[in-house]
Design an enzyme around this catalytic site. Structure first.
Site, PDB file in Angstrom:
ATOM      1  N   LYS A   1     -38.221 -43.163 -20.449  1.00 16.91           N
ATOM      2  CA  LYS A   1     -38.060 -43.906 -21.701  1.00 16.91           C
ATOM      3  C   LYS A   1     -36.774 -44.730 -21.605  1.00 16.91           C
ATOM      4  CE  LYS A   1     -38.102 -43.448 -26.709  1.00 16.91           C
ATOM      5  NZ  LYS A   1     -38.207 -42.558 -27.876  1.00 16.91           N
TER       6      LYS A   1
ATOM      7  N   HIS B   1     -35.017 -37.245 -31.421  1.00 15.83           N
ATOM      8  CA  HIS B   1     -33.817 -37.843 -32.011  1.00 15.83           C
ATOM      9  C   HIS B   1     -32.824 -36.879 -32.652  1.00 15.83           C
ATOM     10  CE1 HIS B   1     -35.672 -41.635 -31.155  1.00 15.83           C
ATOM     11  NE2 HIS B   1     -36.720 -41.343 -31.894  1.00 15.83           N
TER      12      HIS B   1
ATOM     13  N   LYS C   1     -37.589 -53.223 -37.932  1.00 19.97           N
ATOM     14  CA  LYS C   1     -37.505 -54.282 -36.922  1.00 19.97           C
ATOM     15  C   LYS C   1     -38.674 -54.181 -35.937  1.00 19.97           C
ATOM     16  CE  LYS C   1     -32.469 -53.864 -36.966  1.00 19.97           C
ATOM     17  NZ  LYS C   1     -32.024 -54.909 -37.885  1.00 19.97           N
TER      18      LYS C   1
ATOM     19  N   HIS D   1     -39.762 -42.217 -37.273  1.00 17.60           N
ATOM     20  CA  HIS D   1     -39.502 -43.213 -36.223  1.00 17.60           C
ATOM     21  C   HIS D   1     -38.051 -43.666 -36.324  1.00 17.60           C
ATOM     22  CE1 HIS D   1     -39.533 -47.338 -34.570  1.00 17.60           C
ATOM     23  NE2 HIS D   1     -39.289 -47.777 -35.781  1.00 17.60           N
ATOM     24  N   PHE D   2     -37.403 -43.828 -35.164  1.00 20.93           N
ATOM     25  CA  PHE D   2     -36.031 -44.339 -35.121  1.00 20.93           C
ATOM     26  C   PHE D   2     -36.107 -45.829 -34.835  1.00 20.93           C
ATOM     27  CE2 PHE D   2     -31.804 -45.293 -33.915  1.00 20.93           C
ATOM     28  CZ  PHE D   2     -31.008 -44.293 -34.465  1.00 20.93           C
ATOM     29  N   ASP D   3     -35.647 -46.647 -35.778  1.00 23.65           N
ATOM     30  CA  ASP D   3     -35.810 -48.099 -35.640  1.00 23.65           C
ATOM     31  C   ASP D   3     -34.618 -48.755 -34.955  1.00 23.65           C
ATOM     32  OD1 ASP D   3     -37.727 -50.200 -36.333  1.00 23.65           O
ATOM     33  OD2 ASP D   3     -36.108 -51.033 -37.541  1.00 23.65           O
TER      34      ASP D   3
ATOM     35  N   VAL E   1     -34.746 -46.568 -23.982  1.00 20.71           N
ATOM     36  CA  VAL E   1     -33.654 -46.449 -24.958  1.00 20.71           C
ATOM     37  C   VAL E   1     -33.992 -45.310 -25.910  1.00 20.71           C
ATOM     38  CG1 VAL E   1     -32.394 -47.603 -26.822  1.00 20.71           C
ATOM     39  CG2 VAL E   1     -33.258 -48.947 -24.898  1.00 20.71           C
ATOM     40  N   ASN E   2     -33.030 -44.455 -26.157  1.00 16.15           N
ATOM     41  CA  ASN E   2     -33.266 -43.380 -27.119  1.00 16.15           C
ATOM     42  C   ASN E   2     -31.958 -42.928 -27.746  1.00 16.15           C
ATOM     43  OD1 ASN E   2     -35.436 -41.425 -28.145  1.00 16.15           O
ATOM     44  ND2 ASN E   2     -33.760 -40.065 -27.594  1.00 16.15           N
TER      45      ASN E   2
HETATM   46  N1  UMF Z   1     -35.142 -46.428 -30.056  1.00 10.44           N
HETATM   47  C1  UMF Z   1     -34.076 -45.574 -30.271  1.00 10.44           C
HETATM   48  O1  UMF Z   1     -34.177 -44.348 -30.105  1.00 10.44           O
HETATM   49  N2  UMF Z   1     -32.886 -46.110 -30.707  1.00 10.44           N
HETATM   50  C2  UMF Z   1     -32.729 -47.438 -30.946  1.00 10.44           C
HETATM   51  O2  UMF Z   1     -31.613 -47.857 -31.340  1.00 10.44           O
HETATM   52  C3  UMF Z   1     -33.817 -48.275 -30.721  1.00 10.44           C
HETATM   53  C4  UMF Z   1     -35.010 -47.750 -30.274  1.00 10.44           C
HETATM   54  O3  UMF Z   1     -38.813 -48.583 -30.803  1.00 10.44           O
HETATM   55  C5  UMF Z   1     -39.410 -47.815 -29.780  1.00 10.44           C
HETATM   56  C6  UMF Z   1     -38.607 -46.553 -29.522  1.00 10.44           C
HETATM   57  O4  UMF Z   1     -37.299 -46.897 -29.136  1.00 10.44           O
HETATM   58  C7  UMF Z   1     -38.478 -45.650 -30.729  1.00 10.44           C
HETATM   59  O5  UMF Z   1     -39.508 -44.699 -30.691  1.00 10.44           O
HETATM   60  C8  UMF Z   1     -37.133 -45.006 -30.535  1.00 10.44           C
HETATM   61  F1  UMF Z   1     -37.314 -43.772 -29.990  1.00 10.44           F
HETATM   62  C9  UMF Z   1     -36.415 -45.860 -29.545  1.00 10.44           C
HETATM   63  O6  UMF Z   1     -40.807 -42.709 -31.264  1.00 10.44           O
HETATM   64  P1  UMF Z   1     -39.973 -43.763 -31.929  1.00 10.44           P
HETATM   65  O7  UMF Z   1     -38.784 -43.188 -32.604  1.00 10.44           O
HETATM   66  O8  UMF Z   1     -40.780 -44.652 -32.822  1.00 10.44           O
END
Ligand code: UMF
Length: 125
Positions: free
Chosen positions: A41, A12, A66, A120-122, A43-44
């Protein structure tokens, strides 16, 4: 495996490049940062701000996440420069093909550990 700040940074953080609407950004970055191995993956989000700025969100407004329903999420008090990468419906692994969308939004991240850091990015809103 427990989510870590290192994983958060890999997936991120992109502080050195300015928000950049070149359509190839996500295809390049998703591959470079290891998010197209085994599957694409879906969405990121990448954040174009310093680690200090993002880490500081861990002391900003607390809320329920969320995705995990845990209570360790925090919403940024300011908007940040971000790029959202979204897998195109027509994309077929291993050719992971993304749309690149720049915006300025509040972000919601989960923090954990001691020191208390982003893991973590929510969401963004
Ligand atoms: N995620 C995003 O990067 N941006 C958003 O707006 C929504 C979701 O929730 C599962 C994964 O989706 C997250 O993984 C996040 F990367 C991505 O490893 P992470 O950050 O928990």
């Amino acid at each position: 495996r427990k989510p870590s700040a290192e994983e958060f940074k890999r997936q991120h953080m992109d502080p050195d490049s300015p928000p950049n609407s070149r359509p190839t950004y996500c295809n390049r970055m998703m591959r470079r940062q290891g998010m197209t191995k085994g599957s694409c993956k879906r969405v990121n989000t990448f954040v174009h701000e310093s680690w200090a700025t993002v880490k500081a969100i861990c002391s900003q407004r607390q809320m329920t996440c969320k995705t995990t329903r845990r209570n360790n999420c925090h919403k940024s008090s300011s908007t940040l420069h971000i790029t959202e990468c979204r897998l195109k419906g027509s994309s077929k692994y291993p050719n992971c093909d993304y749309t690149t969308t720049d915006s300025q939004k509040h972000i919601i991240i989960a923090c954990d550990g001691n020191p208390y850091v982003p893991v973590h990015f929510d969401a963004s809103e």
